[in-house]
Scaffold this motif. Structure first.
Motif, PDB file in Angstrom:
ATOM      1  N   GLU A   1       0.834  -1.203   0.000  1.00 23.12           N
ATOM      2  CA  GLU A   1       0.000   0.000   0.000  1.00 23.12           C
ATOM      3  C   GLU A   1       0.870   1.255   0.000  1.00 23.12           C
ATOM      4  N   SER A   2       1.963   1.241   0.754  1.00 22.99           N
ATOM      5  CA  SER A   2       2.844   2.407   0.819  1.00 22.99           C
ATOM      6  C   SER A   2       3.521   2.669  -0.523  1.00 22.99           C
ATOM      7  N   LEU A   3       3.652   1.624  -1.341  1.00 22.30           N
ATOM      8  CA  LEU A   3       4.256   1.762  -2.662  1.00 22.30           C
ATOM      9  C   LEU A   3       3.235   2.126  -3.731  1.00 22.30           C
ATOM     10  N   GLY A   4       1.956   2.169  -3.342  1.00 19.88           N
ATOM     11  CA  GLY A   4       0.921   2.539  -4.294  1.00 19.88           C
ATOM     12  C   GLY A   4       0.456   1.393  -5.173  1.00 19.88           C
ATOM     13  N   VAL A   5       0.829   0.156  -4.816  1.00 19.80           N
ATOM     14  CA  VAL A   5       0.441  -1.002  -5.623  1.00 19.80           C
ATOM     15  C   VAL A   5      -0.995  -1.416  -5.314  1.00 19.80           C
ATOM     16  N   ILE A   6      -1.387  -1.329  -4.040  1.00 24.14           N
ATOM     17  CA  ILE A   6      -2.757  -1.683  -3.648  1.00 24.14           C
ATOM     18  C   ILE A   6      -3.387  -0.544  -2.859  1.00 24.14           C
ATOM     19  N   LYS A   7      -4.711  -0.601  -2.755  1.00 19.02           N
ATOM     20  CA  LYS A   7      -5.463   0.355  -1.941  1.00 19.02           C
ATOM     21  C   LYS A   7      -6.463  -0.425  -1.097  1.00 19.02           C
ATOM     22  N   ARG A   8      -6.504  -0.077   0.185  1.00 19.02           N
ATOM     23  CA  ARG A   8      -7.461  -0.734   1.085  1.00 19.02           C
ATOM     24  C   ARG A   8      -8.605   0.219   1.392  1.00 19.02           C
ATOM     25  N   LYS A   9      -9.816  -0.233   1.104  1.00 22.20           N
ATOM     26  CA  LYS A   9     -11.005   0.581   1.322  1.00 22.20           C
ATOM     27  C   LYS A   9     -11.830  -0.009   2.460  1.00 22.20           C
ATOM     28  N   THR A  10     -12.177   0.839   3.417  1.00 19.90           N
ATOM     29  CA  THR A  10     -12.958   0.392   4.572  1.00 19.90           C
ATOM     30  C   THR A  10     -14.266  -0.243   4.132  1.00 19.90           C
ATOM     31  N   ARG A  11     -14.549  -1.422   4.644  1.00 20.14           N
ATOM     32  CA  ARG A  11     -15.778  -2.188   4.396  1.00 20.14           C
ATOM     33  C   ARG A  11     -15.928  -2.679   2.965  1.00 20.14           C
ATOM     34  N   GLU A  12     -14.954  -2.373   2.101  1.00 22.96           N
ATOM     35  CA  GLU A  12     -15.041  -2.847   0.714  1.00 22.96           C
ATOM     36  C   GLU A  12     -14.001  -3.899   0.388  1.00 22.96           C
ATOM     37  N   GLY A  13     -12.821  -3.784   1.000  1.00 22.95           N
ATOM     38  CA  GLY A  13     -11.777  -4.753   0.729  1.00 22.95           C
ATOM     39  C   GLY A  13     -10.508  -4.110   0.211  1.00 22.95           C
ATOM     40  N   THR A  14      -9.637  -4.940  -0.346  1.00 19.21           N
ATOM     41  CA  THR A  14      -8.346  -4.483  -0.860  1.00 19.21           C
ATOM     42  C   THR A  14      -8.327  -4.618  -2.373  1.00 19.21           C
ATOM     43  N   PHE A  15      -7.857  -3.580  -3.055  1.00 19.51           N
ATOM     44  CA  PHE A  15      -7.872  -3.541  -4.514  1.00 19.51           C
ATOM     45  C   PHE A  15      -6.479  -3.202  -5.059  1.00 19.51           C
ATOM     46  N   PHE A  16      -6.177  -3.738  -6.250  1.00 21.40           N
ATOM     47  CA  PHE A  16      -4.993  -3.279  -6.948  1.00 21.40           C
ATOM     48  C   PHE A  16      -5.266  -1.871  -7.452  1.00 21.40           C
ATOM     49  N   SER A  17      -4.267  -1.011  -7.382  1.00 22.43           N
ATOM     50  CA  SER A  17      -4.436   0.362  -7.849  1.00 22.43           C
ATOM     51  C   SER A  17      -4.709   0.369  -9.345  1.00 22.43           C
ATOM     52  N   GLU A  18      -5.628   1.225  -9.757  1.00 26.87           N
ATOM     53  CA  GLU A  18      -5.959   1.346 -11.174  1.00 26.87           C
ATOM     54  C   GLU A  18      -4.832   1.999 -11.959  1.00 26.87           C
ATOM     55  N   LYS A  19      -3.941   2.705 -11.266  1.00 28.75           N
ATOM     56  CA  LYS A  19      -2.849   3.411 -11.944  1.00 28.75           C
ATOM     57  C   LYS A  19      -1.686   2.492 -12.309  1.00 28.75           C
ATOM     58  N   ILE A  20      -1.708   1.265 -11.791  1.00 31.82           N
ATOM     59  CA  ILE A  20      -0.579   0.367 -12.030  1.00 31.82           C
ATOM     60  C   ILE A  20      -0.372   0.124 -13.518  1.00 31.82           C
ATOM     61  N   SER A  21      -1.463   0.065 -14.284  1.00 36.62           N
ATOM     62  CA  SER A  21      -1.333  -0.217 -15.708  1.00 36.62           C
ATOM     63  C   SER A  21      -0.511   0.850 -16.422  1.00 36.62           C
ATOM     64  N   SER A  22      -0.572   2.083 -15.931  1.00 37.84           N
ATOM     65  CA  SER A  22       0.188   3.165 -16.551  1.00 37.84           C
ATOM     66  C   SER A  22       1.493   3.442 -15.821  1.00 37.84           C
ATOM     67  N   GLU A  23       1.673   2.804 -14.667  1.00 41.45           N
ATOM     68  CA  GLU A  23       2.889   2.996 -13.894  1.00 41.45           C
ATOM     69  C   GLU A  23       3.467   1.649 -13.453  1.00 41.45           C
ATOM     70  N   PRO A  24       3.873   0.796 -14.418  1.00 42.76           N
ATOM     71  CA  PRO A  24       4.402  -0.526 -14.060  1.00 42.76           C
ATOM     72  C   PRO A  24       5.687  -0.456 -13.252  1.00 42.76           C
ATOM     73  N   PHE A  25       6.337   0.712 -13.257  1.00 43.32           N
ATOM     74  CA  PHE A  25       7.581   0.873 -12.515  1.00 43.32           C
ATOM     75  C   PHE A  25       7.379   0.617 -11.026  1.00 43.32           C
ATOM     76  N   SER A  26       6.210   0.982 -10.510  1.00 42.98           N
ATOM     77  CA  SER A  26       5.940   0.777  -9.084  1.00 42.98           C
ATOM     78  C   SER A  26       5.875  -0.697  -8.737  1.00 42.98           C
ATOM     79  N   VAL A  27       5.396  -1.511  -9.678  1.00 41.65           N
ATOM     80  CA  VAL A  27       5.347  -2.959  -9.438  1.00 41.65           C
ATOM     81  C   VAL A  27       6.760  -3.529  -9.390  1.00 41.65           C
TER      82      VAL A  27
END
Length: 233
Positions: free
Chosen positions: A66-92
């Protein structure tokens, strides 16, 4: 006749190593195509069962991603991969490289030495003023000193007006900060002196002097971090 049984020594895995392995497994869900940017990850319980690790290890790995911006945790919804990863593969890539401090430092040096020479050609008076203000704030900062240090380098990256490069240096700085957070010994006075020299070279629009000043600064950082890292291990 009997077998000469030799003692086999197996190094136990540290919690830090387990956490890193979990990070790699989670990212593999994305790299393999099983999940896509923006998709929801399995629940914590499902991940615990599949990965066979403890809850603290899993949460440590997810916090790192999460600190690297790869995932986002949303309260009561769950954990998601960041939508920006597709345009920023460097973070992965950086998420997979966490822990390789020497490689991260060298990548940062390679990128920033080129950046600062371009900055000497492109920097505006307004951006120079931002750097001047940043240095002045750093001189009076205490606990916030590292954030001003990072901001200084981000301002220089933005001067080249290249979103790809700016994204790369931002990810590198995040990864670098994450790994150097445990280093207790700081040298704000030396850092400020180095930043002053870089600023002076940029103000003169001198790419050669800017390169030399940035190299002196980053080489100092490299030696300090590697020495301190070895001392703590």
């Amino acid at each position: 006749m009997h077998n000469d049984q030799r003692e086999v020594v197996v190094k136990s895995l540290s919690r830090k190593t387990l956490s890193k392995q979990v990070e790699e497994q989670v990212i593999q869900l994305l790299v393999s195509g099983q999940l896509k940017p923006g998709d929801k990850l399995p629940t914590e319980m499902e991940l615990l069962e599949k990965l066979e690790v403890s809850r603290p290890v899993l949460r440590e790995a997810l916090s790192s991603l999460e600190s690297l911006g790869v995932i986002k945790r949303k309260t009561r919804e769950g954990t998601f991969f960041s939508e920006k990863i597709s345009s920023e593969p460097f973070s992965v890539m950086l998420a997979l490289s966490i822990g390789r401090i020497k490689e991260i430092i060298e990548a940062r040096m390679s990128l920033e030495l080129g950046l600062v020479t371009l900055a000497a050609e492109k920097i505006t008076d307004q951006q120079l003023e931002l750097l001047r203000e940043n240095i002045d704030k750093m001189k009076t900062a205490d606990d916030s000193y590292p954030s001003y240090d990072r901001e200084f380098h981000q301002i220089i990256a933005l001067t080249v007006n290249n979103n790809v490069v700016a994204g790369m240096i931002d990810s590198l700085l995040i990864a670098f900060d994450k790994m150097s957070a445990e280093i207790q010994i700081r040298h704000p006075k030396t850092t400020i002196e180095h930043h002053e020299a870089i600023f002076s070279a940029l103000q003169k629009r001198d790419p050669h002097a800017a390169f030399a000043a940035m190299y002196q600064h980053l080489d100092f950082v490299r030696q300090k971090i590697l020495f301190e890292g070895d001392r703590l291990n």
